[in-house]
Design a protein around this motif. Structure first.
Motif, mmCIF file in Angstrom:
data_model
loop_
_atom_site.group_PDB
_atom_site.id
_atom_site.type_symbol
_atom_site.label_atom_id
_atom_site.label_comp_id
_atom_site.label_asym_id
_atom_site.label_seq_id
_atom_site.Cartn_x
_atom_site.Cartn_y
_atom_site.Cartn_z
ATOM 1 N N THR A 79 0.833 -1.204 0.000
ATOM 2 C CA THR A 79 0.000 0.000 0.000
ATOM 3 C C THR A 79 0.869 1.256 0.000
ATOM 4 O O THR A 79 0.426 2.310 -0.424
ATOM 5 N N SER A 80 2.096 1.133 0.456
ATOM 6 C CA SER A 80 3.032 2.260 0.521
ATOM 7 C C SER A 80 3.650 2.494 -0.860
ATOM 8 O O SER A 80 4.272 1.600 -1.428
ATOM 9 N N THR A 81 3.479 3.707 -1.385
ATOM 10 C CA THR A 81 4.063 4.013 -2.694
ATOM 11 C C THR A 81 5.587 3.986 -2.630
ATOM 12 O O THR A 81 6.239 3.586 -3.600
ATOM 13 N N ALA B 79 10.478 1.112 -4.173
ATOM 14 C CA ALA B 79 11.736 0.463 -3.779
ATOM 15 C C ALA B 79 11.798 -0.974 -4.295
ATOM 16 O O ALA B 79 12.838 -1.430 -4.787
ATOM 17 N N ILE B 80 10.688 -1.679 -4.207
ATOM 18 C CA ILE B 80 10.644 -3.075 -4.671
ATOM 19 C C ILE B 80 10.785 -3.119 -6.187
ATOM 20 O O ILE B 80 11.530 -3.949 -6.728
ATOM 21 N N GLU B 81 10.100 -2.225 -6.891
ATOM 22 C CA GLU B 81 10.212 -2.188 -8.350
ATOM 23 C C GLU B 81 11.629 -1.836 -8.787
ATOM 24 O O GLU B 81 12.157 -2.402 -9.753
ATOM 25 N N SER B 82 12.265 -0.932 -8.073
ATOM 26 C CA SER B 82 13.659 -0.582 -8.361
ATOM 27 C C SER B 82 14.574 -1.777 -8.114
ATOM 28 O O SER B 82 15.496 -2.047 -8.895
ATOM 29 N N HIS B 83 14.300 -2.499 -7.029
ATOM 30 C CA HIS B 83 15.137 -3.663 -6.725
ATOM 31 C C HIS B 83 14.925 -4.782 -7.742
ATOM 32 O O HIS B 83 15.841 -5.554 -7.998
ATOM 33 N N LEU B 84 13.755 -4.847 -8.350
ATOM 34 C CA LEU B 84 13.524 -5.828 -9.410
ATOM 35 C C LEU B 84 14.500 -5.587 -10.559
ATOM 36 O O LEU B 84 15.119 -6.533 -11.061
ATOM 37 N N ILE C 267 8.192 -5.809 4.369
ATOM 38 C CA ILE C 267 9.555 -5.340 4.636
ATOM 39 C C ILE C 267 10.330 -6.395 5.421
ATOM 40 O O ILE C 267 11.487 -6.697 5.093
ATOM 41 N N GLY C 268 9.716 -6.966 6.441
ATOM 42 C CA GLY C 268 10.392 -8.009 7.217
ATOM 43 C C GLY C 268 10.778 -9.194 6.356
ATOM 44 O O GLY C 268 11.907 -9.701 6.438
ATOM 45 N N SER C 269 9.873 -9.624 5.498
ATOM 46 C CA SER C 269 10.155 -10.741 4.594
ATOM 47 C C SER C 269 11.274 -10.378 3.618
ATOM 48 O O SER C 269 12.173 -11.184 3.354
ATOM 49 N N ILE D 192 12.726 2.755 5.128
ATOM 50 C CA ILE D 192 11.292 2.862 4.838
ATOM 51 C C ILE D 192 10.487 2.390 6.047
ATOM 52 O O ILE D 192 9.506 3.024 6.432
ATOM 53 N N ALA D 193 10.933 1.309 6.662
ATOM 54 C CA ALA D 193 10.245 0.796 7.855
ATOM 55 C C ALA D 193 10.280 1.828 8.977
ATOM 56 O O ALA D 193 9.247 2.134 9.587
#
Length: 166
Positions: free
Chosen positions: A37-39, A44-49, A103-105, A153-154
């Motif tokens: 839900t967090s943009t 960050a996840i898309e960048s890490h992809l 984030i934890g995962s 981010i967390a």
């Protein structure tokens, strides 16, 4: 299955495992990004992809340096970490608490990769594979940075938002 008898053979096995891990992540990260839900976290996840795709390419270059075609042996650790993350996503409502769980995962994944790349880099150094050592060091640095970014981010927003939504 033949037994590993040398550091060279072990190193090749490590590269196959890492290549599997990265390819599993390439498949999993788009689903994980979609579940946030967090943009800021999604970005960050898309960048890490994109970074993960480069990690796989570096591993392909490492295989080439060794005179091998890129190969995978299923990374059971990554498979388990991804399954745990997906399970957590399915258990949580679409809210900040889910983002905190993501984030934890993701940090567990990063910690695994930091360990695996650190080991492989050390073995590349011992074996005198200087170019491969450089490739692994570059990826290791990016994995450490990804972990720091997730932590920021967390701490900056997601954990507090999850705490407030109780």
């Amino acid at each position: 299955m033949e037994k590993i008898k040398s550091l060279d053979e072990l190193f090749l096995e490590e590269l196959k495992d890492l290549y599997s891990a990265e390819n599993q992540l390439i498949k999993a990260l788009p689903k994980i990004a979609k579940a946030t839900t967090s943009t800021k976290l999604k970005s960050a996840i898309e960048s890490h992809l994109e970074q993960t795709k480069r990690h796989a390419s570096r591993l392909e270059e490492a295989f080439k340096e060794l005179g091998h075609k890129p190969q995978q042996v299923t990374c059971k650790a990554m498979k388990g970490l991804i399954e745990e993350g997906e399970e957590m996503i399915h258990k949580a409502d679409r809210c900040a608490a889910r983002d905190a769980g993501i984030i934890g995962s993701a940090q567990r994944v990063e910690h695994y990769e930091i360990s695996a790349y650190g080991t492989a880099q050390t073995h590349a150094s011992l074996l005198g594979y200087n170019r491969i050592e450089e490739l692994l060091q570059e990826t290791l640095g990016e994995e450490k940075q990804a972990n720091r970014m997730l932590n920021e981010i967390a701490e900056d927003s997601v954990n507090n938002d999850a705490n407030r939504s109780m």
